[in-house]
Design a protein around this motif. Sequence first.
Motif, PDB file in Angstrom:
ATOM      1  N   ALA A   3       0.829  -1.218   0.000  1.00 26.13           N
ATOM      2  CA  ALA A   3       0.000   0.000   0.000  1.00 26.13           C
ATOM      3  C   ALA A   3       0.856   1.258   0.000  1.00 26.13           C
ATOM      4  O   ALA A   3       0.549   2.213  -0.707  1.00 26.13           O
ATOM      5  CB  ALA A   3      -0.943  -0.010   1.194  1.00 26.13           C
ATOM      6  N   ASP A   4       1.938   1.288   0.796  1.00 24.42           N
ATOM      7  CA  ASP A   4       2.768   2.494   0.848  1.00 24.42           C
ATOM      8  C   ASP A   4       3.526   2.709  -0.465  1.00 24.42           C
ATOM      9  O   ASP A   4       3.715   3.834  -0.906  1.00 24.42           O
ATOM     10  CB  ASP A   4       3.714   2.481   2.042  1.00 24.42           C
ATOM     11  CG  ASP A   4       4.636   1.262   2.066  1.00 24.42           C
ATOM     12  OD1 ASP A   4       4.322   0.237   1.436  1.00 24.42           O
ATOM     13  OD2 ASP A   4       5.673   1.352   2.748  1.00 24.42           O
ATOM     14  N   ALA A   5       3.925   1.630  -1.135  1.00 31.81           N
ATOM     15  CA  ALA A   5       4.586   1.762  -2.434  1.00 31.81           C
ATOM     16  C   ALA A   5       3.599   2.290  -3.473  1.00 31.81           C
ATOM     17  O   ALA A   5       3.955   3.111  -4.310  1.00 31.81           O
ATOM     18  CB  ALA A   5       5.165   0.421  -2.876  1.00 31.81           C
ATOM     19  N   PHE A  10       1.479   6.723  -6.798  1.00 27.22           N
ATOM     20  CA  PHE A  10       0.400   7.662  -7.102  1.00 27.22           C
ATOM     21  C   PHE A  10       0.879   9.095  -6.911  1.00 27.22           C
ATOM     22  O   PHE A  10       0.613   9.957  -7.745  1.00 27.22           O
ATOM     23  CB  PHE A  10      -0.823   7.385  -6.233  1.00 27.22           C
ATOM     24  CG  PHE A  10      -1.683   6.242  -6.685  1.00 27.22           C
ATOM     25  CD1 PHE A  10      -1.197   5.231  -7.507  1.00 27.22           C
ATOM     26  CD2 PHE A  10      -2.997   6.161  -6.282  1.00 27.22           C
ATOM     27  CE1 PHE A  10      -2.008   4.178  -7.917  1.00 27.22           C
ATOM     28  CE2 PHE A  10      -3.821   5.117  -6.686  1.00 27.22           C
ATOM     29  CZ  PHE A  10      -3.324   4.120  -7.501  1.00 27.22           C
ATOM     30  N   GLU A  11       1.582   9.375  -5.826  1.00 32.78           N
ATOM     31  CA  GLU A  11       2.085  10.731  -5.574  1.00 32.78           C
ATOM     32  C   GLU A  11       3.037  11.171  -6.676  1.00 32.78           C
ATOM     33  O   GLU A  11       2.993  12.328  -7.122  1.00 32.78           O
ATOM     34  CB  GLU A  11       2.771  10.786  -4.208  1.00 32.78           C
ATOM     35  CG  GLU A  11       1.803  10.670  -3.047  1.00 32.78           C
ATOM     36  CD  GLU A  11       2.498  10.459  -1.705  1.00 32.78           C
ATOM     37  OE1 GLU A  11       3.738  10.591  -1.620  1.00 32.78           O
ATOM     38  OE2 GLU A  11       1.786  10.153  -0.738  1.00 32.78           O
ATOM     39  N   ASN A  12       3.890  10.261  -7.133  1.00 31.51           N
ATOM     40  CA  ASN A  12       4.805  10.588  -8.229  1.00 31.51           C
ATOM     41  C   ASN A  12       4.030  10.889  -9.507  1.00 31.51           C
ATOM     42  O   ASN A  12       4.371  11.817 -10.245  1.00 31.51           O
ATOM     43  CB  ASN A  12       5.794   9.441  -8.461  1.00 31.51           C
ATOM     44  CG  ASN A  12       6.794   9.301  -7.342  1.00 31.51           C
ATOM     45  OD1 ASN A  12       7.066  10.240  -6.599  1.00 31.51           O
ATOM     46  ND2 ASN A  12       7.355   8.110  -7.205  1.00 31.51           N
ATOM     47  N   MET A  48      -5.103   8.280 -11.637  1.00 30.24           N
ATOM     48  CA  MET A  48      -5.966   9.350 -12.136  1.00 30.24           C
ATOM     49  C   MET A  48      -7.376   9.203 -11.572  1.00 30.24           C
ATOM     50  O   MET A  48      -8.004  10.185 -11.196  1.00 30.24           O
ATOM     51  CB  MET A  48      -6.008   9.363 -13.664  1.00 30.24           C
ATOM     52  CG  MET A  48      -4.712   9.754 -14.335  1.00 30.24           C
ATOM     53  SD  MET A  48      -4.172  11.446 -13.985  1.00 30.24           S
ATOM     54  CE  MET A  48      -3.291  11.257 -12.457  1.00 30.24           C
ATOM     55  N   ASN A  49      -7.866   7.972 -11.481  1.00 29.35           N
ATOM     56  CA  ASN A  49      -9.204   7.742 -10.934  1.00 29.35           C
ATOM     57  C   ASN A  49      -9.301   8.167  -9.476  1.00 29.35           C
ATOM     58  O   ASN A  49     -10.370   8.561  -9.012  1.00 29.35           O
ATOM     59  CB  ASN A  49      -9.591   6.265 -11.067  1.00 29.35           C
ATOM     60  CG  ASN A  49      -9.722   5.833 -12.502  1.00 29.35           C
ATOM     61  OD1 ASN A  49      -9.806   6.639 -13.415  1.00 29.35           O
ATOM     62  ND2 ASN A  49      -9.720   4.529 -12.715  1.00 29.35           N
TER      63      ASN A  49
END
Length: 114
Positions: A3-5, A10-12, A48-49
């Motif tokens: 989950a953290d990866a 997503f942040e990147n 994006m979703n």
Amino acid sequence: MKADAQASFFENVYEVVKLIPYGRVTSYGAIAAFLGSRGSARMVGWAMNASHACPEPVPAHRVVNRNGLLTGKHHFGNQDLMQQLLEQEGAVIEDDKILNFRELFWDPSRELGY
């Protein structure tokens, strides 16, 4: 993927999408390639979703598939919102496809140069 990866990926993705200039578009695959995850275009789509939950606006409407199709339009609440936003920025769209896609295409690998 942990989950953290996934959150970090997503942040990147969001950081790259925030750099897409007004009036330009890119593809899920181009973002994945820029991030060193060439086979992760679908994961960029998932990001994006989920972008509506970001504290800062993410111009997700500027990310389409490799053929210029508005494949993410269903995630904008209003079926026409993605098209409207893109048309306001100069995209010519017919049948959910950006007709001037090549002209508007922004490749982060080439444009950001790092």
